[in-house]
Design a protein around this motif. Structure first.
Motif, short mmCIF file in Angstrom:
data_model
loop_
_atom_site.label_atom_id
_atom_site.label_comp_id
_atom_site.label_asym_id
_atom_site.label_seq_id
_atom_site.Cartn_x
_atom_site.Cartn_y
_atom_site.Cartn_z
N UNK A 1 0.84 -1.20 0.00
CA UNK A 1 0.00 0.00 0.00
C UNK A 1 0.87 1.25 0.00
N UNK A 2 1.93 1.26 0.79
CA UNK A 2 2.84 2.41 0.82
C UNK A 2 3.52 2.61 -0.53
N UNK A 3 3.85 1.52 -1.18
CA UNK A 3 4.46 1.61 -2.52
C UNK A 3 3.47 2.18 -3.53
N UNK A 4 2.22 1.75 -3.46
CA UNK A 4 1.17 2.29 -4.34
C UNK A 4 1.00 3.78 -4.10
N UNK B 1 1.76 9.43 -5.66
CA UNK B 1 2.36 10.73 -5.34
C UNK B 1 3.24 11.19 -6.50
N UNK B 2 4.06 10.28 -7.00
CA UNK B 2 4.92 10.61 -8.15
C UNK B 2 4.08 11.04 -9.34
N UNK B 3 3.02 10.31 -9.58
CA UNK B 3 2.15 10.60 -10.72
C UNK B 3 1.48 11.96 -10.59
N UNK B 4 1.03 12.31 -9.40
CA UNK B 4 0.30 13.56 -9.19
C UNK B 4 1.23 14.75 -9.02
N UNK B 5 2.36 14.57 -8.35
CA UNK B 5 3.20 15.71 -7.98
C UNK B 5 4.45 15.90 -8.82
N UNK B 6 4.90 14.87 -9.52
CA UNK B 6 6.19 14.99 -10.20
C UNK B 6 6.15 14.79 -11.71
N UNK B 7 4.99 14.87 -12.29
CA UNK B 7 4.91 14.75 -13.74
C UNK B 7 4.02 15.85 -14.29
N UNK B 8 4.28 17.08 -13.85
CA UNK B 8 3.42 18.21 -14.18
C UNK B 8 3.25 18.47 -15.67
N UNK B 9 4.31 18.43 -16.40
CA UNK B 9 4.25 18.95 -17.77
C UNK B 9 4.24 17.88 -18.85
N UNK B 10 4.05 16.64 -18.47
CA UNK B 10 3.95 15.61 -19.49
C UNK B 10 2.55 15.00 -19.43
N UNK C 1 -8.56 7.44 -3.89
CA UNK C 1 -7.32 7.97 -3.33
C UNK C 1 -6.63 8.89 -4.35
N UNK C 2 -6.61 8.49 -5.60
CA UNK C 2 -6.01 9.33 -6.65
C UNK C 2 -6.76 10.66 -6.74
N UNK C 3 -8.07 10.59 -6.72
CA UNK C 3 -8.87 11.83 -6.78
C UNK C 3 -8.53 12.72 -5.60
N UNK C 4 -8.45 12.15 -4.41
CA UNK C 4 -8.11 12.94 -3.22
C UNK C 4 -6.75 13.61 -3.38
N UNK C 5 -5.78 12.88 -3.92
CA UNK C 5 -4.44 13.43 -4.11
C UNK C 5 -4.44 14.53 -5.17
N UNK C 6 -5.21 14.32 -6.22
CA UNK C 6 -5.31 15.35 -7.26
C UNK C 6 -5.94 16.62 -6.70
N UNK C 7 -6.97 16.47 -5.88
CA UNK C 7 -7.64 17.64 -5.28
C UNK C 7 -6.66 18.36 -4.34
N UNK C 8 -5.89 17.60 -3.57
CA UNK C 8 -4.88 18.23 -2.70
C UNK C 8 -3.86 19.00 -3.52
N UNK C 9 -3.48 18.45 -4.65
CA UNK C 9 -2.54 19.14 -5.55
C UNK C 9 -3.17 20.42 -6.10
N UNK C 10 -4.44 20.36 -6.49
CA UNK C 10 -5.14 21.55 -6.98
C UNK C 10 -5.15 22.61 -5.88
#
Length: 174
Positions: free
Chosen positions: A63-66, A71-80, A115-124
């Motif tokens: 779960x921590x790996x997921x 996190x990498x997907x939401x926070x570290x791939x902004x421009x691709x 969880x992905x949606x929650x992370x995306x909203x936090x990023x927004x």
């Protein structure tokens, strides 16, 4: 734990935390209850001071790996452009998405998608507070199909529109 002395040490440390119904074998501790995070950290600290390491179960590690991949997907791939989330996570973790999804849901009580949606909203939220990026840019960066989709999800999770949220940010950040 390689010796019975280690086993005794671990037993004593767990007992100090007020947990008595445990099974300690060489290399493994089975608790009858889930330890609160604070007690878990205290145990980890005590074990490390003795040269031992606390390894949580494999499902928790998965779960921590997921979460790290998300996190990498939401926070570290902004421009691709974003890949398909399920494919990306499966490839990074090297397990089928069905298996990952099942384990994540059981352990976290929510789906990977939520969880992905929650992370995306936090990023927004972060982008709204700390940048002057437009909603168009945010929708693109976070792989939303449209600004309307981003706005609808944001309002569903926060109870307010992105514009209203941005207006609420502290003055020293504007």
């Amino acid at each position: 734990m390689k010796t019975s002395r280690c086993k005794t040490f671990v037993q004593e440390e767990v007992n100090k935390l007020g947990v008595y119904n445990i099974t300690v074998e060489l290399g493994e501790v089975e608790l009858s209850e889930k330890l609160p995070e604070k007690k878990l950290r205290l145990l980890d600290k005590a074990l490390r001071s003795a040269g031992l390491e606390l390894l949580e179960d494999k499902k928790h590690q998965l779960v921590e790996e997921i979460k790290a991949v998300i996190y990498e997907l939401v926070y570290h791939t902004d421009d691709i452009p974003k890949p398909n989330y399920s494919d990306f996570i499966s490839q990074k973790v090297n397990l089928s998405y069905a298996s990952l999804s099942n384990t994540f849901s059981k352990m976290q009580g929510i789906t990977i998608e939520k969880y992905i949606i929650e992370q995306r909203i936090e990023r927004v939220k972060e982008l709204l507070i700390y940048t002057d990026s437009s909603l168009d840019d945010m929708a693109f960066k976070l792989n939303y199909s449209s600004v309307a989709h981003l706005s609808n999800q944001f309002k569903k999770f926060t109870g307010m529109t992105p514009s209203f949220f941005r207006k609420q940010r502290p003055r020293h950040l504007t």
